[in-house]
Design a protein around this motif. Sequence first.
Motif, PDB file in Angstrom:
ATOM      1  N   LEU A  40       0.829  -1.209   0.000  1.00 45.93           N
ATOM      2  CA  LEU A  40       0.000   0.000   0.000  1.00 45.93           C
ATOM      3  C   LEU A  40       0.864   1.260   0.000  1.00 45.93           C
ATOM      4  CD1 LEU A  40      -2.779  -1.112   2.492  1.00 45.93           C
ATOM      5  CD2 LEU A  40      -3.012  -0.781   0.014  1.00 45.93           C
ATOM      6  N   HIS A  41       1.960   1.230   0.740  1.00 42.86           N
ATOM      7  CA  HIS A  41       2.888   2.362   0.759  1.00 42.86           C
ATOM      8  C   HIS A  41       3.436   2.614  -0.642  1.00 42.86           C
ATOM      9  CE1 HIS A  41       6.866   4.223   1.070  1.00 42.86           C
ATOM     10  NE2 HIS A  41       6.319   4.931   2.042  1.00 42.86           N
ATOM     11  N   ASP A  42       3.859   1.547  -1.312  1.00 38.19           N
ATOM     12  CA  ASP A  42       4.411   1.682  -2.665  1.00 38.19           C
ATOM     13  C   ASP A  42       3.379   2.239  -3.637  1.00 38.19           C
ATOM     14  OD1 ASP A  42       6.771   0.663  -1.670  1.00 38.19           O
ATOM     15  OD2 ASP A  42       6.493  -1.341  -2.545  1.00 38.19           O
ATOM     16  N   LYS A  43       2.150   1.771  -3.532  1.00 39.78           N
ATOM     17  CA  LYS A  43       1.083   2.274  -4.410  1.00 39.78           C
ATOM     18  C   LYS A  43       0.803   3.750  -4.146  1.00 39.78           C
ATOM     19  CE  LYS A  43      -1.157  -2.131  -5.193  1.00 39.78           C
ATOM     20  NZ  LYS A  43      -2.303  -2.995  -4.951  1.00 39.78           N
ATOM     21  N   LEU A  44       0.780   4.129  -2.883  1.00 39.92           N
ATOM     22  CA  LEU A  44       0.548   5.531  -2.543  1.00 39.92           C
ATOM     23  C   LEU A  44       1.692   6.403  -3.050  1.00 39.92           C
ATOM     24  CD1 LEU A  44      -0.978   7.820  -1.154  1.00 39.92           C
ATOM     25  CD2 LEU A  44       0.186   7.179   0.972  1.00 39.92           C
ATOM     26  N   PHE A  45       2.927   5.978  -2.824  1.00 42.48           N
ATOM     27  CA  PHE A  45       4.079   6.757  -3.274  1.00 42.48           C
ATOM     28  C   PHE A  45       4.072   6.903  -4.798  1.00 42.48           C
ATOM     29  CE2 PHE A  45       8.504   7.458  -4.450  1.00 42.48           C
ATOM     30  CZ  PHE A  45       8.795   8.557  -3.656  1.00 42.48           C
ATOM     31  N   SER A  46       3.715   5.837  -5.493  1.00 42.45           N
ATOM     32  CA  SER A  46       3.631   5.886  -6.955  1.00 42.45           C
ATOM     33  C   SER A  46       2.576   6.901  -7.393  1.00 42.45           C
ATOM     34  CB  SER A  46       3.295   4.501  -7.505  1.00 42.45           C
ATOM     35  OG  SER A  46       3.125   4.545  -8.892  1.00 42.45           O
ATOM     36  N   TYR A  47       1.427   6.871  -6.750  1.00 39.75           N
ATOM     37  CA  TYR A  47       0.365   7.818  -7.086  1.00 39.75           C
ATOM     38  C   TYR A  47       0.801   9.256  -6.806  1.00 39.75           C
ATOM     39  CZ  TYR A  47      -3.907  10.482  -6.912  1.00 39.75           C
ATOM     40  OH  TYR A  47      -4.850  11.458  -7.107  1.00 39.75           O
ATOM     41  N   LEU A  48       1.408   9.471  -5.650  1.00 45.92           N
ATOM     42  CA  LEU A  48       1.861  10.821  -5.304  1.00 45.92           C
ATOM     43  C   LEU A  48       2.897  11.322  -6.301  1.00 45.92           C
ATOM     44  CD1 LEU A  48       2.192  10.506  -1.422  1.00 45.92           C
ATOM     45  CD2 LEU A  48       0.378  11.652  -2.704  1.00 45.92           C
ATOM     46  N   THR A  49       3.770  10.436  -6.739  1.00 47.41           N
ATOM     47  CA  THR A  49       4.795  10.799  -7.719  1.00 47.41           C
ATOM     48  C   THR A  49       4.155  11.142  -9.062  1.00 47.41           C
ATOM     49  OG1 THR A  49       6.400   9.381  -6.616  1.00 47.41           O
ATOM     50  CG2 THR A  49       6.884  10.019  -8.885  1.00 47.41           C
TER      51      THR A  49
ATOM     52  N   ASP B 202       2.326  15.391  -6.399  1.00 45.39           N
ATOM     53  CA  ASP B 202       1.766  15.906  -5.151  1.00 45.39           C
ATOM     54  C   ASP B 202       2.804  16.753  -4.421  1.00 45.39           C
ATOM     55  OD1 ASP B 202       0.951  15.944  -2.252  1.00 45.39           O
ATOM     56  OD2 ASP B 202      -0.732  14.828  -3.111  1.00 45.39           O
ATOM     57  N   PRO B 203       2.423  17.947  -3.968  1.00 46.09           N
ATOM     58  CA  PRO B 203       3.391  18.827  -3.302  1.00 46.09           C
ATOM     59  C   PRO B 203       3.919  18.290  -1.983  1.00 46.09           C
ATOM     60  CG  PRO B 203       1.189  19.759  -3.187  1.00 46.09           C
ATOM     61  CD  PRO B 203       1.116  18.569  -4.095  1.00 46.09           C
ATOM     62  N   VAL B 204       3.273  17.305  -1.412  1.00 50.70           N
ATOM     63  CA  VAL B 204       3.764  16.746  -0.152  1.00 50.70           C
ATOM     64  C   VAL B 204       5.148  16.113  -0.340  1.00 50.70           C
ATOM     65  CG1 VAL B 204       2.767  14.418  -0.279  1.00 50.70           C
ATOM     66  CG2 VAL B 204       3.008  15.539   1.929  1.00 50.70           C
ATOM     67  N   LEU B 205       5.455  15.670  -1.557  1.00 48.43           N
ATOM     68  CA  LEU B 205       6.756  15.048  -1.818  1.00 48.43           C
ATOM     69  C   LEU B 205       7.895  16.062  -1.845  1.00 48.43           C
ATOM     70  CD1 LEU B 205       5.791  12.439  -4.544  1.00 48.43           C
ATOM     71  CD2 LEU B 205       6.168  12.065  -2.111  1.00 48.43           C
ATOM     72  N   THR B 206       7.591  17.303  -2.132  1.00 49.38           N
ATOM     73  CA  THR B 206       8.632  18.333  -2.185  1.00 49.38           C
ATOM     74  C   THR B 206       8.708  19.130  -0.892  1.00 49.38           C
ATOM     75  OG1 THR B 206       7.133  19.979  -3.120  1.00 49.38           O
ATOM     76  CG2 THR B 206       8.358  18.591  -4.675  1.00 49.38           C
ATOM     77  N   GLY B 207       7.791  18.861   0.013  1.00 49.91           N
ATOM     78  CA  GLY B 207       7.779  19.583   1.273  1.00 49.91           C
ATOM     79  C   GLY B 207       6.966  20.858   1.217  1.00 49.91           C
ATOM     80  N   HIS B 208       6.460  21.211   0.027  1.00 48.13           N
ATOM     81  CA  HIS B 208       5.627  22.403  -0.099  1.00 48.13           C
ATOM     82  C   HIS B 208       4.166  21.984  -0.002  1.00 48.13           C
ATOM     83  CE1 HIS B 208       4.102  26.270  -1.283  1.00 48.13           C
ATOM     84  NE2 HIS B 208       3.385  25.690  -2.227  1.00 48.13           N
ATOM     85  N   VAL B 209       3.623  22.148   1.172  1.00 44.46           N
ATOM     86  CA  VAL B 209       2.234  21.771   1.396  1.00 44.46           C
ATOM     87  C   VAL B 209       1.459  23.040   1.720  1.00 44.46           C
ATOM     88  CG1 VAL B 209       0.675  20.372   2.792  1.00 44.46           C
ATOM     89  CG2 VAL B 209       2.967  19.533   2.255  1.00 44.46           C
ATOM     90  N   PRO B 210       0.370  23.281   1.001  1.00 39.58           N
ATOM     91  CA  PRO B 210      -0.412  24.489   1.255  1.00 39.58           C
ATOM     92  C   PRO B 210      -0.962  24.530   2.680  1.00 39.58           C
ATOM     93  CG  PRO B 210      -1.239  23.293  -0.669  1.00 39.58           C
ATOM     94  CD  PRO B 210      -0.184  22.454  -0.043  1.00 39.58           C
ATOM     95  N   GLU B 211      -1.303  25.711   3.110  1.00 39.33           N
ATOM     96  CA  GLU B 211      -1.930  25.896   4.424  1.00 39.33           C
ATOM     97  C   GLU B 211      -3.134  24.966   4.519  1.00 39.33           C
ATOM     98  OE1 GLU B 211      -2.343  27.529   8.188  1.00 39.33           O
ATOM     99  OE2 GLU B 211      -0.721  27.884   6.760  1.00 39.33           O
ATOM    100  N   PRO B 212      -3.289  24.252   5.637  1.00 39.13           N
ATOM    101  CA  PRO B 212      -4.400  23.296   5.743  1.00 39.13           C
ATOM    102  C   PRO B 212      -5.756  23.978   5.796  1.00 39.13           C
ATOM    103  CG  PRO B 212      -3.263  23.487   7.833  1.00 39.13           C
ATOM    104  CD  PRO B 212      -2.472  24.280   6.825  1.00 39.13           C
ATOM    105  N   ASP B 213      -6.732  23.253   5.317  1.00 40.25           N
ATOM    106  CA  ASP B 213      -8.121  23.683   5.413  1.00 40.25           C
ATOM    107  C   ASP B 213      -8.511  23.595   6.884  1.00 40.25           C
ATOM    108  OD1 ASP B 213     -10.872  23.939   5.437  1.00 40.25           O
ATOM    109  OD2 ASP B 213     -11.220  22.432   3.900  1.00 40.25           O
TER     110      ASP B 213
END
Length: 79
Positions: free
Chosen positions: A48-57, A61-72
């Motif tokens: 599941l981790h591998d599938k999620l990482f593949s999807y994020l890549t 997804d900005p979470v991979l670069t550390g740039h995450v927008p201000e949370p809702d």
Amino acid sequence: PSGVAYRDANPGYHHARPAEELYDLKQDPEEVHNLADDPACQSIKNDLHDKLFSYLTKSADPVLTGHVPEPDRKGPLLI
């Protein structure tokens, strides 16, 4: 403590959540027994981790670069 707290219908009350969660929904539909640390479930968790990482890549997804927008403010509260 680290993890995620989710707001519910009771303002001001937060549920602390573990960093990882894995449930057998057939055996545990109420999600009471977290299997994330169960050695017998590591291959499932890794898959599941591998599938999620593949999807994020693939989705850049900005979470991979550390740039995450201000949370809702209506969503999860990071603690």
